[in-house]
Motif scaffolding. Sequence first.
Motif, PDB file in Angstrom:
ATOM      1  N   THR A   4     -11.672   3.187 104.302  1.00  0.00           N
ATOM      2  CA  THR A   4     -11.585   3.782 104.902  1.00  0.00           C
ATOM      3  C   THR A   4     -12.824   5.048 104.913  1.00  0.00           C
ATOM      4  O   THR A   4     -13.547   5.245 106.022  1.00  0.00           O
ATOM      5  CB  THR A   4     -10.473   5.030 104.628  1.00  0.00           C
ATOM      6  N   ASP A   5     -13.601   5.067 104.183  1.00  0.00           N
ATOM      7  CA  ASP A   5     -14.647   5.642 104.264  1.00  0.00           C
ATOM      8  C   ASP A   5     -16.081   4.746 105.379  1.00  0.00           C
ATOM      9  O   ASP A   5     -16.647   5.513 106.314  1.00  0.00           O
ATOM     10  CB  ASP A   5     -15.511   5.947 102.889  1.00  0.00           C
ATOM     11  N   ILE A   6     -15.444   3.302 104.802  1.00  0.00           N
ATOM     12  CA  ILE A   6     -16.398   2.715 105.460  1.00  0.00           C
ATOM     13  C   ILE A   6     -16.332   2.700 106.935  1.00  0.00           C
ATOM     14  O   ILE A   6     -17.020   2.581 108.128  1.00  0.00           O
ATOM     15  CB  ILE A   6     -16.256   0.639 105.382  1.00  0.00           C
ATOM     16  N   ARG A   7     -15.044   2.022 106.943  1.00  0.00           N
ATOM     17  CA  ARG A   7     -14.302   2.623 108.388  1.00  0.00           C
ATOM     18  C   ARG A   7     -14.855   3.509 109.457  1.00  0.00           C
ATOM     19  O   ARG A   7     -15.296   3.511 110.281  1.00  0.00           O
ATOM     20  CB  ARG A   7     -12.886   2.568 108.677  1.00  0.00           C
ATOM     21  N   LYS A   8     -15.350   5.032 108.611  1.00  0.00           N
ATOM     22  CA  LYS A   8     -15.604   6.164 109.071  1.00  0.00           C
ATOM     23  C   LYS A   8     -16.797   6.048 109.572  1.00  0.00           C
ATOM     24  O   LYS A   8     -17.227   6.883 110.546  1.00  0.00           O
ATOM     25  CB  LYS A   8     -15.121   7.081 108.461  1.00  0.00           C
ATOM     26  N   ALA A  10     -18.656   3.771 110.188  1.00  0.00           N
ATOM     27  CA  ALA A  10     -18.808   2.478 111.297  1.00  0.00           C
ATOM     28  C   ALA A  10     -18.807   2.921 112.733  1.00  0.00           C
ATOM     29  O   ALA A  10     -19.090   2.470 113.376  1.00  0.00           O
ATOM     30  CB  ALA A  10     -18.147   0.914 111.044  1.00  0.00           C
ATOM     31  N   GLY A  11     -17.456   3.913 112.671  1.00  0.00           N
ATOM     32  CA  GLY A  11     -17.127   4.630 113.426  1.00  0.00           C
ATOM     33  C   GLY A  11     -18.347   5.321 114.290  1.00  0.00           C
ATOM     34  O   GLY A  11     -19.072   5.216 115.287  1.00  0.00           O
ATOM     35  N   LEU A  12     -18.839   6.423 112.805  1.00  0.00           N
ATOM     36  CA  LEU A  12     -20.128   7.106 113.250  1.00  0.00           C
ATOM     37  C   LEU A  12     -21.403   6.432 114.242  1.00  0.00           C
ATOM     38  O   LEU A  12     -21.359   6.330 115.073  1.00  0.00           O
ATOM     39  CB  LEU A  12     -20.553   7.859 111.968  1.00  0.00           C
ATOM     40  N   MET A  13     -21.165   4.777 112.976  1.00  0.00           N
ATOM     41  CA  MET A  13     -22.412   4.237 113.539  1.00  0.00           C
ATOM     42  C   MET A  13     -22.682   3.574 115.246  1.00  0.00           C
ATOM     43  O   MET A  13     -23.542   4.314 116.345  1.00  0.00           O
ATOM     44  CB  MET A  13     -22.703   3.270 113.335  1.00  0.00           C
ATOM     45  N   LYS A  14     -21.451   3.813 115.674  1.00  0.00           N
ATOM     46  CA  LYS A  14     -21.365   3.096 117.045  1.00  0.00           C
ATOM     47  C   LYS A  14     -21.318   4.541 118.209  1.00  0.00           C
ATOM     48  O   LYS A  14     -21.802   4.066 118.715  1.00  0.00           O
ATOM     49  CB  LYS A  14     -20.301   2.775 117.408  1.00  0.00           C
ATOM     50  N   GLU A  15     -21.036   5.595 118.301  1.00  0.00           N
ATOM     51  CA  GLU A  15     -21.487   6.668 118.028  1.00  0.00           C
ATOM     52  C   GLU A  15     -22.593   6.860 118.748  1.00  0.00           C
ATOM     53  O   GLU A  15     -23.038   7.322 119.898  1.00  0.00           O
ATOM     54  CB  GLU A  15     -20.025   7.610 117.830  1.00  0.00           C
ATOM     55  N   LEU A  16     -22.791   6.999 117.325  1.00  0.00           N
ATOM     56  CA  LEU A  16     -24.465   7.820 117.789  1.00  0.00           C
ATOM     57  C   LEU A  16     -25.593   6.398 118.002  1.00  0.00           C
ATOM     58  O   LEU A  16     -26.902   6.338 118.176  1.00  0.00           O
ATOM     59  CB  LEU A  16     -24.929   8.217 116.814  1.00  0.00           C
ATOM     60  N   GLY A  17     -25.151   4.921 118.286  1.00  0.00           N
ATOM     61  CA  GLY A  17     -26.299   4.024 118.883  1.00  0.00           C
ATOM     62  C   GLY A  17     -26.529   3.619 117.927  1.00  0.00           C
ATOM     63  O   GLY A  17     -27.811   3.043 117.648  1.00  0.00           O
ATOM     64  N   LEU A  18     -25.947   3.386 116.171  1.00  0.00           N
ATOM     65  CA  LEU A  18     -27.359   3.103 115.347  1.00  0.00           C
ATOM     66  C   LEU A  18     -26.787   1.733 115.198  1.00  0.00           C
ATOM     67  O   LEU A  18     -26.113   1.478 115.413  1.00  0.00           O
ATOM     68  CB  LEU A  18     -27.197   4.159 113.974  1.00  0.00           C
ATOM     69  N   GLY A  28     -22.161   2.789  93.694  1.00  0.00           N
ATOM     70  CA  GLY A  28     -23.359   1.384  94.384  1.00  0.00           C
ATOM     71  C   GLY A  28     -23.429   1.478  96.172  1.00  0.00           C
ATOM     72  O   GLY A  28     -23.647   2.325  95.949  1.00  0.00           O
ATOM     73  N   THR A  29     -24.726   0.802  96.154  1.00  0.00           N
ATOM     74  CA  THR A  29     -24.848   1.313  97.915  1.00  0.00           C
ATOM     75  C   THR A  29     -23.848  -0.029  98.665  1.00  0.00           C
ATOM     76  O   THR A  29     -23.724  -1.037  98.281  1.00  0.00           O
ATOM     77  CB  THR A  29     -26.043   0.892  97.954  1.00  0.00           C
ATOM     78  N   VAL A  30     -23.846   0.222  99.716  1.00  0.00           N
ATOM     79  CA  VAL A  30     -22.835  -0.522 101.006  1.00  0.00           C
ATOM     80  C   VAL A  30     -24.039  -0.217 102.289  1.00  0.00           C
ATOM     81  O   VAL A  30     -24.458   0.662 102.701  1.00  0.00           O
ATOM     82  CB  VAL A  30     -21.761  -0.126 101.831  1.00  0.00           C
ATOM     83  N   ARG A  31     -24.575  -1.564 102.923  1.00  0.00           N
ATOM     84  CA  ARG A  31     -25.537  -1.584 103.286  1.00  0.00           C
ATOM     85  C   ARG A  31     -24.311  -2.134 104.945  1.00  0.00           C
ATOM     86  O   ARG A  31     -23.874  -2.965 104.755  1.00  0.00           O
ATOM     87  CB  ARG A  31     -26.413  -2.157 103.539  1.00  0.00           C
ATOM     88  N   LEU A  32     -24.426  -1.046 106.449  1.00  0.00           N
ATOM     89  CA  LEU A  32     -23.461  -1.798 107.467  1.00  0.00           C
ATOM     90  C   LEU A  32     -24.858  -1.876 108.370  1.00  0.00           C
ATOM     91  O   LEU A  32     -25.628  -0.959 108.397  1.00  0.00           O
ATOM     92  CB  LEU A  32     -22.817  -0.446 108.023  1.00  0.00           C
ATOM     93  N   GLU A  33     -24.612  -2.952 109.344  1.00  0.00           N
ATOM     94  CA  GLU A  33     -24.945  -3.416 110.043  1.00  0.00           C
ATOM     95  C   GLU A  33     -24.387  -3.822 110.747  1.00  0.00           C
ATOM     96  O   GLU A  33     -23.282  -4.336 111.166  1.00  0.00           O
ATOM     97  CB  GLU A  33     -26.025  -4.726 109.854  1.00  0.00           C
ATOM     98  N   ARG A  34     -24.995  -3.271 112.574  1.00  0.00           N
ATOM     99  CA  ARG A  34     -24.410  -4.042 113.470  1.00  0.00           C
ATOM    100  C   ARG A  34     -25.550  -4.716 114.862  1.00  0.00           C
ATOM    101  O   ARG A  34     -26.233  -3.705 114.736  1.00  0.00           O
ATOM    102  CB  ARG A  34     -23.510  -3.186 114.345  1.00  0.00           C
ATOM    103  N   ALA A  35     -24.564  -5.653 115.761  1.00  0.00           N
ATOM    104  CA  ALA A  35     -26.219  -6.076 116.161  1.00  0.00           C
ATOM    105  C   ALA A  35     -25.770  -5.366 117.882  1.00  0.00           C
ATOM    106  O   ALA A  35     -25.199  -4.789 118.455  1.00  0.00           O
ATOM    107  CB  ALA A  35     -25.812  -7.821 117.329  1.00  0.00           C
ATOM    108  N   VAL A  36     -26.659  -5.539 118.509  1.00  0.00           N
ATOM    109  CA  VAL A  36     -27.755  -5.081 118.969  1.00  0.00           C
ATOM    110  C   VAL A  36     -27.444  -5.731 120.873  1.00  0.00           C
ATOM    111  O   VAL A  36     -27.695  -7.088 120.585  1.00  0.00           O
ATOM    112  CB  VAL A  36     -28.665  -4.436 119.354  1.00  0.00           C
ATOM    113  N   PRO A  37     -26.829  -5.271 121.559  1.00  0.00           N
ATOM    114  CA  PRO A  37     -26.350  -5.692 122.466  1.00  0.00           C
ATOM    115  C   PRO A  37     -27.013  -6.099 123.602  1.00  0.00           C
ATOM    116  O   PRO A  37     -28.110  -5.365 123.681  1.00  0.00           O
ATOM    117  CB  PRO A  37     -24.956  -5.121 124.028  1.00  0.00           C
ATOM    118  N   ALA A  38     -27.623  -7.643 124.144  1.00  0.00           N
ATOM    119  CA  ALA A  38     -28.409  -7.771 124.794  1.00  0.00           C
ATOM    120  C   ALA A  38     -28.608  -6.982 126.008  1.00  0.00           C
ATOM    121  O   ALA A  38     -30.416  -6.546 126.467  1.00  0.00           O
ATOM    122  CB  ALA A  38     -28.345  -9.378 125.511  1.00  0.00           C
TER     123      ALA A  38
END
Length: 140
Positions: A4-8, A10-18, A28-38
């Motif tokens: 649930t924290d990871i989903r939260k 991920a939603g924040l990343m999308k909202e802020l454009g990260l 431990g450490t968690v790294r979230l990445e998302r592709a930038v649209p063309a």
Amino acid sequence: MKETDIRKYAGLMKELGLTGLELTDGNGTVRLERAVPAQAEKTVYAVPETSSAPVQAAENRDYISVKSPIVGVFYAAPAEKAESFVKAGDSVNKGQTLCIIEAMKLMNEIVAEEDGVISEVCVTNGQVVEYGTELFRIRR
């Protein structure tokens, strides 16, 4: 870290454009990445005339001052080697794109609020603009 924290986050990343976020906690450490649209997302801003704006001097009453609604980088054209959206002397119609302001990797179109003729482009291509910076003067 809980799902649930990871989903939260991920939603924040999308909202802020990260495009990336790294979180460290006791487990431990968690790294979230998302592709930038063309094609970057576009947001259209209409610059409304506000009644709280100072009254213009008598000699400038025939002008509409188009000001930046956000902080970002001013672009006069849609691409590096493309022709400018508008230049001094061009007629513009309500809703016509005047420029783009890039803020946080989002391309925000600034459109004309009224019909008129561009009398002056007040900033240069690639210039960083602040909220309220005069971008154009449009003669009615």
